[in-house]
Design an enzyme around this catalytic site. Structure first.
Site: not given
Ligand code: ADP
Ligand code: ZN
Length: 590
Positions: A198, A195, A193, A417-418
């Protein structure tokens, strides 16, 4: 004898340390190219928000960075209110009273310690082993004994992903239980997914919940200049993991080492990353899965991954971690307000509504910025004013300044669109199922998407296919009706591809076009029916007709189109029941 040898080593270490620190000093300082601004130019830039950071000092000139990362310098005004003015304009201020020399000394000490460490290892082990040992240590972030254990409570939204990972917790804790039933253990989970959604957090939470050590590495760390190093790092990573028995191994940016291999002759691909990938595959097939070791991979681009990684026994579970919808955003905002003094007048639900397309990381950033602003202003609570201000900092930190405005109009276009697809799906045949309509982009579709599962049937009729072409064109048709001929977007490119493909198949291979006859044009033309002028003409005219019908259908049901769109704008997701309800309500009204 021994003493002199040690002294020699010590002398060499210090010498190398001096040279290295000098090197670091010069490279660091040479990298910065300062643009010189007049003081008035500088103030203008502050006003339009281009300045990111200013380092205050007592020198003639002060320096700082722009939002685009470039360095600048300007005259030091040395006035009283200068710092406050900067802070009020959202510029980060750092006091920097000529401590570069301290930094240099710091670097020096750091380098000495580093080399002392190396010397220690050199003395302890044979040189070859030592080299491996170090690469292993520097790349593995062993959070196993970290006091701040992350659990699923630290992840908001992503409910389905959490459910799926909760099962894994049990696998890790009691592998024997599953082994007894002969169940094959999942060895790898691929989280994919955008960046900041989470993925890392979820992997850490998995380890935290299972109470096992967490080893994190990044794919790009493995792609080395020296042949064979990547593969040996993989092996030492797994060796270390096995030593701690149960654990979670996290490989971020796994696409860096697991890119699709170019088929064909050797030499075309990157041998080094192939070797690294092979080492990973071998290690993963090597453990039985009854050991309680789970490998979690993360990527933004699952489509670029080598299929070998996704086969059973490797990363056989693939879980999408998407951008949060409005509800999930609300939860994430609440979570990141937990330890912050947020004023009662702050409506996080409203903030969630305004932050469409924000990832969890961006939301976290938003709350953090708000807290910083409130703190800088010495205010007791974080208020809506701080959040609004932070919103622009976070959005501007991205790329374009008025991204928020763009994404709001994007949101409307996507919603129409959707809705167009979804409404046409239901109108052409009530039997058709629309499982979900959403405007949150997924990694699979560029915009939001609606899924329609045609009812199970042995054969597709001509009418089914004609309807499916209309469904595919429904998105573009809705855009054109609402926004006008000149405002149609690129969002339909996939749809057009699908429609063309269906029409071509009908005409060239299924004998469903009376003017073209019961002829397989691929056989006639050697698999090139699409290049034939007659076929092309028929395809175009069929799609034209279907498009006109689609437009007409949507125009006649404009009220429904608006209703579905408005609901989508509000909730970002509609499920089948809600969609049916909107459509059926119309019938009772009539
Ligand atoms: P990814 O690995 O998908 O790039 P990260 O896990 O490094 O994303 O997310 C970076 C920060 O964003 C986390 O440390 C947190 O603080 C915040 N974050 C991202 N998604 C969530 C979530 N679903 N719930 C709470 N905090 C989140
Ligand atoms: Zn379409």
């Amino acid at each position: 004898m021994k003493l002199t040898k040690k002294k020699k080593i010590l002398a060499i270490v210090i010498l190398i340390a001096i040279i290295t620190s000098l090197g670091i000093h010069f490279t660091l300082n040479n990298k910065k190219e300062y643009t010189d601004y007049s003081y008035t130019e500088f103030l203008d830039k502050v006003d339009i928000g281009e300045i990111n950071k200013v380092f205050l000092s007592d020198n003639e000139k002060i320096t700082g960075t722009l939002k685009n990362g470039k360095y600048f310098k300007t005259d030091n005004p040395r006035t009283e209110g200068f710092k406050e003015k900067l802070l009020m304009s959202g510029v980060t201020v750092e006091e920097n009273s000529g401590n570069t020399s301290i930094k240099d000394i710091g670097t020096f000490i750091f380098v000495i310690l580093g080399f002392a460490g190396i010397a220690y290892f050199l003395n302890k082990n044979s040189p070859k082993q030592a080299e491996k040992e170090i690469t292993k240590m520097s790349n593995i972030d062993d959070d196993g004994n970290n006091s701040s254990v992350i659990t699923f409570d630290d992840v908001a939204g992503n409910e389905e992903v959490k459910e799926s990972l909760k099962e894994m917790v049990d696998f890790i804790k009691k592998p024997e239980k599953y082994e007894k039933y002969g169940a094959r253990m999942p060895r790898g989970v691929m989280l994919y997914g955008p960046p900041g959604t989470g993925k890392t957090l979820l992997a850490k939470a998995l380890a935290g919940e299972a109470k096992v050590p967490f080893f994190a590495v990044t794919g790009s760390d493995f792609i080395q200049v020296y042949a064979g190093l990547g593969a040996s790092r993989i092996r030492s990573l797994f060796k270390k993991a096995r030593e701690s028995e149960k654990c979670v191994i996290f490989i971020d940016e796994i696409d860096a080492l697991g890119k699709k291999r170019r088929g064909g002759a050797s030499g075309s691909g990157n041998d080094e990353s192939d070797r690294t990938l092979n080492a990973l595959l071998t290690e993963m097939s090597g453990f039985k899965g009854s050991e309680g070791i789970v490998v979690v991979g993360a990527t933004n681009r699952i489509d670029t991954l080598d299929e070998a990684l996704l086969r059973p026994g490797r990363f056989d579970r693939q879980i999408e971690v998407g951008l949060p919808d409005v509800n999930a955003r609300h939860k994430i905002l609440k979570l990141h307000s937990r330890n912050k003094p947020v004023s009662k007048d702050v409506d996080l639900g409203k903030v969630a509504y305004q932050t469409v397309y924000f990832s969890g990381a961006k939301l976290e950033n938003l709350m953090n910025e708000s807290a910083m602003i409130a703190a800088k202003r010495n205010e007791e609570k974080i208020t809506m004013i701080h959040i609004d201000k932070a919103y622009y900092t976070v959005v501007a930190g991205e790329e374009k300044k008025d991204r928020s405005a763009i994404s709001l109009s994007d949101k409307k276009i996507t919603a129409y669109h959707e809705s167009g697809h979804a409404l046409v799906t239901k109108l052409v045949s009530p039997e058709n199922r629309v499982t979900k309509v959403t405007i949150i982009p997924s990694t699979k579709g560029a915009g939001g998407f609606s899924m329609n599962l045609p009812p199970d049937k042995m054969y597709r009729t001509k009418r089914d296919i004609m309807n499916n072409i209309m469904i595919a064109l429904g998105g573009r048709a809705a855009e054109e009706i609402i926004f006008g001929k000149d405002m149609i977007t690129t969002g339909a490119s996939n749809d057009i591809e699908k429609a063309t493909d269906m029409a071509l198949t009908m005409i060239s291979r299924l004998g469903m076009d009376s003017e073209s006859g019961l002829v397989n044009y691929d056989v006639l033309l050697g698999h090139n029916s699409g290049t034939n002028a007659h076929v092309q003409g028929r395809v175009k005219s069929l799609i034209d007709d279907q498009y006109k019908k689609t437009r007409k259908l949507l125009e006649e049901n404009r009220d429904l189109l608006d209703k579905i769109t408005n609901r989508l704008l509000e909730t970002e997701n509609i499920n089948e029941d809600e969609l049916n309800e909107i459509i059926e309500n119309k019938e009772t009204l009539n």
